[in-house]
Design an enzyme around this catalytic site. Structure first.
Site, PDB file in Angstrom:
ATOM      1  N   TYR A   1      -4.204   8.514   7.295  1.00 41.27           N
ATOM      2  CA  TYR A   1      -3.050   7.643   7.525  1.00 41.27           C
ATOM      3  C   TYR A   1      -3.534   6.301   8.059  1.00 41.27           C
ATOM      4  CZ  TYR A   1       1.211   5.740   9.592  1.00 41.27           C
ATOM      5  OH  TYR A   1       2.261   4.923   9.900  1.00 41.27           O
TER       6      TYR A   1
ATOM      7  N   GLU B   1       1.930   0.274   5.192  1.00 39.05           N
ATOM      8  CA  GLU B   1       1.528   1.643   5.509  1.00 39.05           C
ATOM      9  C   GLU B   1       0.985   2.325   4.273  1.00 39.05           C
ATOM     10  OE1 GLU B   1       3.895   4.846   8.070  1.00 39.05           O
ATOM     11  OE2 GLU B   1       4.673   4.773   6.027  1.00 39.05           O
TER      12      GLU B   1
END
Lengths: 390, 291
Positions: A101, A189
């Site tokens: 992530y 993101e």
């Protein structure tokens, strides 16, 4: 402004961050052709501006042309979180060794960019933070320095990234930070960021939110916006309009269209109308556009709706209220067929002039109120009455 | 006394020749605000209704001893205008315009950390010290001098609340709109800090909004004893559609909060009185001024 996954990936890819080979399609036939191009195991991903696509069954894996066609036909008929699926991203599946992530976002409280990184990914970040709190590493960035390679190395070491992937990650993070700045992102993101079995980094999903205040200097992103006609009209007039969905529980309460001067006033009007038993139908702030006919556009948008029982125009401003008053009167005159009461309360710098304009108007649909409280009370009471004389 | 500005404060108006400058400049001067200079690059040497215009803020400081600025330039020009004002040594900058990119504000806030300057805004209605000076859009006749400070995230609610207070005979020390953008120069806590030490402010009305965590920061600040005067709060947007502009990642950074319920809960737990309706504020303030 939120970007679609395929738009965010196009930006990443143009800055040499690897994404899986893919095609954007709008038909089942298109999906089939895309499969023929890509071959083998392929992901079909509904393009909607919402999270939770996986859970909604809107991200699917297929392995034949026929399957691609069938799944695409199915997905193009559904909605995810109330949003109809109009486009699909068809992508080659990637053999994943590890999912990670990474995000860069603007932390408003610190007034600084924030980098978040984890060597675990693929699940929603909130679950990640809950289930593996130690694995989510954060760093606030000083905009004067930017994200330096040694910052990235520190983050990667803290997040226990596989050592073999770290130097590629340093490059990727530097690129991401550059994109964050260049495109005026509020959020960028990649989740999951895959490390493939060959040890390469690939962005499997991407989310990007851009600062609306900066769109004036982002022509490419401006072109990507999808505004409905009313929103486009509102934007041109420099007013802010948000239509509220029907609240089923409120059936039977009169629906009130609302116009305020300023966002806070618009919201307070909504709260006050609800307190007196009305159902606010929208949010509308004409503040910035007041000088240039914004109230006329605002009235036009509401008058064109067929689901309102009354309109409340209630404001307090140092702006040219007499222009606003004239706009309201003219909009009413242009729509003699609309039989609904309009309550107007305008206080502020030019309220004497505004009042004169309104008092000169003989339209029986127009009702004047003297203050904030009375205006909300009146509009709900009048909306409850069936027939309004014209 | 008052906070931030009074009848002696010497302002320069950046953007004096623009459409907004021409509309609001005379309004502010008519109220008694000392606008001693204007700045519009390329228009130095002109004058607007007797106010000399300069090309740069530094000249306005050198020639006219400006000490504060009102910034009314387009949003994309704001970063430059604010930094110019700060570098010229001004102590107070009131930025009124909307449409300032957030990343520009990150740079501005970072640079201002190195200087002794207060920035109000952007996207702000400015501030008013009733009877003394107006630096912004606040309609002057909504206010009158008195003991209550107002700090607000909303422009129009500031005027409406001042007006409601005035109708019940309660005046204001200073009313400040901090601006509606996610990143602004001064926070609610910053302004409360100024009100805390102002002897003329006996109580404060705080007007918050859904979104962000500034109200939660106020709750923590009050709990820790940072603000000791009577405080009445109102949060706009109880019915606003739930919007998480930053999505899940934003929620991680913000933690709990952002919603109407979370803000009201946090403030009440800190002992702050929260009005359900704007119209309840005057009574709640009057009660607290009497005790």
């Amino acid at each position: 402004m939120r970007l679609y996954e395929h738009q965010a990936k196009a930006i990443l890819s143009s800055h040499h961050i690897p994404v899986p080979p893919g095609r954007v399609v709008e038909t089942a036939e298109g999906a089939e052709r895309a499969w023929l191009d890509l071959g083998g195991e392929v992901m079909i991903k509904a393009q909607v501006l919402s999270g939770g696509r996986g859970k909604a069954g809107a991200v699917r894996r297929v392995s034949t042309a026929q399957e691609a066609r069938g799944v695409a036909a199915e997905l193009l008929g559904i909605s995810v979180a109330g949003l109809p699926v109009r486009k699909l991203l068809v992508e080659a599946a990637v053999s994943i060794a590890q999912e990670c992530y990474v995000a860069i976002l603007t932390d408003a409280t610190q007034a600084a960019p924030l980098v978040m990184l984890s060597s675990a990914g693929g699940i929603e970040i909130e679950s990640l933070a809950r289930e593996h709190p130690g694995s989510l590493v954060r760093m606030t960035i000083d905009v004067l320095d930017g994200l330096r390679p040694y910052h990235s190395r520190w983050l990667l070491s803290r997040a226990q990234f596989p050592p073999a992937a770290r130097e590629d990650m340093v490059t990727l993070l530097a690129t991401l930070y550059r994109i964050y700045c260049e495109y005026d992102a509020r959020l960028l993101e990649i989740n999951p960021l895959a490390i493939t079995e060959q040890g390469e980094l690939v962005a499997l999903d991407a989310r990007m939110i851009v600062d609306d205040n900066a769109l004036a200097r982002q022509p490419r992103l401006r072109e990507w916006r999808e505004l409905n006609p009313a929103e486009r009209e509102a934007e041109r007039a420099r007013i802010n309009y948000v239509s509220l969905p029907d609240a089923p529980a409120d059936e039977g309460r009169p629906r009130i269209g609302i116009i305020g001067t300023g966002a806070g006033m618009a919201m307070a009007n909504m709260d006050q109308v609800a307190y007196f038993g009305g159902q606010p139908a929208n949010f509308m702030d004409v503040g910035p556009g007041m000088m240039t006919g914004g109230a006329r556009t605002a009235m036009e948008i509401l008058l064109r709706r067929n689901d309102l029982d009354a309109i409340l125009v209630s404001g307090y401003s140092a702006g040219p209220l007499e222009i606003m008053a004239r706009d309201v009167v003219e909009a009413l005159a242009a729509h003699p067929e609309k039989r609904l009461p309009v309550v107007v309360r305008l206080q502020g710098h030019h309220d004497v002039e505004a009042r004169a304009v309104l008092e000169n108007c003989t339209d029986a649909r127009l009702h004047l109120a003297d203050d904030f409280d009375e205006a909300a009370r009146r509009v709900v009471a009048l909306a409850g009455q069936q027939e309004v004389p014209t | 006394m008052s906070i931030l500005a009074d009848h002696r404060t010497r302002f320069v108006l950046q953007g004096i020749t623009g459409r907004f400058g021409r509309h609001y400049g005379p309004l502010m001067r008519a109220y008694g605000t000392q606008i001693v200079a204007g700045v519009t690059p390329g228009r130095g040497g002109e004058s607007v209704e007797g106010v000399p215009v300069f090309d740069t803020v530094a000249e306005a400081v050198a020639v006219r001893q400006a000490e504060a600025s009102i910034v009314l330039v387009p949003g994309l020009a704001a970063r430059d205008a604010i930094l110019e004002a700060a570098e010229a040594g001004l102590r107070l900058i009131v930025a009124l315009m909307d449409g300032v990119p957030i990343q520009d504000m990150l740079w501005v806030k970072r640079r201002l950390r190195e200087r002794d300057v207060v920035l109000i805004g952007p996207n702000s209605p400015g501030l008013i010290t009733p009877g003394q000076c107006l630096a912004g859009f606040i309609p002057p006749h909504s206010c009158m001098p008195g003991p209550v400070g107002i700090v607000s995230r909303s422009g129009t609610l500031t005027y409406q609340t001042a007006h409601l207070l005035k109708q019940t005979g309660i005046g204001q020390s200073t009313a400040v709109g901090i601006g509606g953008d996610p990143v602004v120069g001064s926070t609610l806590v910053d302004v409360l800090t100024s009100f805390e030490t102002d002897p003329d402010t006996k109580a404060v009305v705080l007007l918050g909004e859904v979104g962000g965590t500034m109200e939660e920061d106020v709750a923590a600040f009050v709990r820790e004893g940072g603000f000791s005067k009577p405080l009445v709060a109102f949060i706009a947007g109880r019915l606003a559609p739930p919007d998480r502009p930053m999505g899940h990642a934003g929620a991680i950074v913000m933690g709990r909060g952002e919603t109407y319920e979370a803000k009201v809960e946090a403030l009440r737990q800190a002992g702050v009185a929260v009005a359900d309706l704007l119209t309840q504020i005057p009574t709640m303030i009057a009660q607290r001024l009497m005790t």
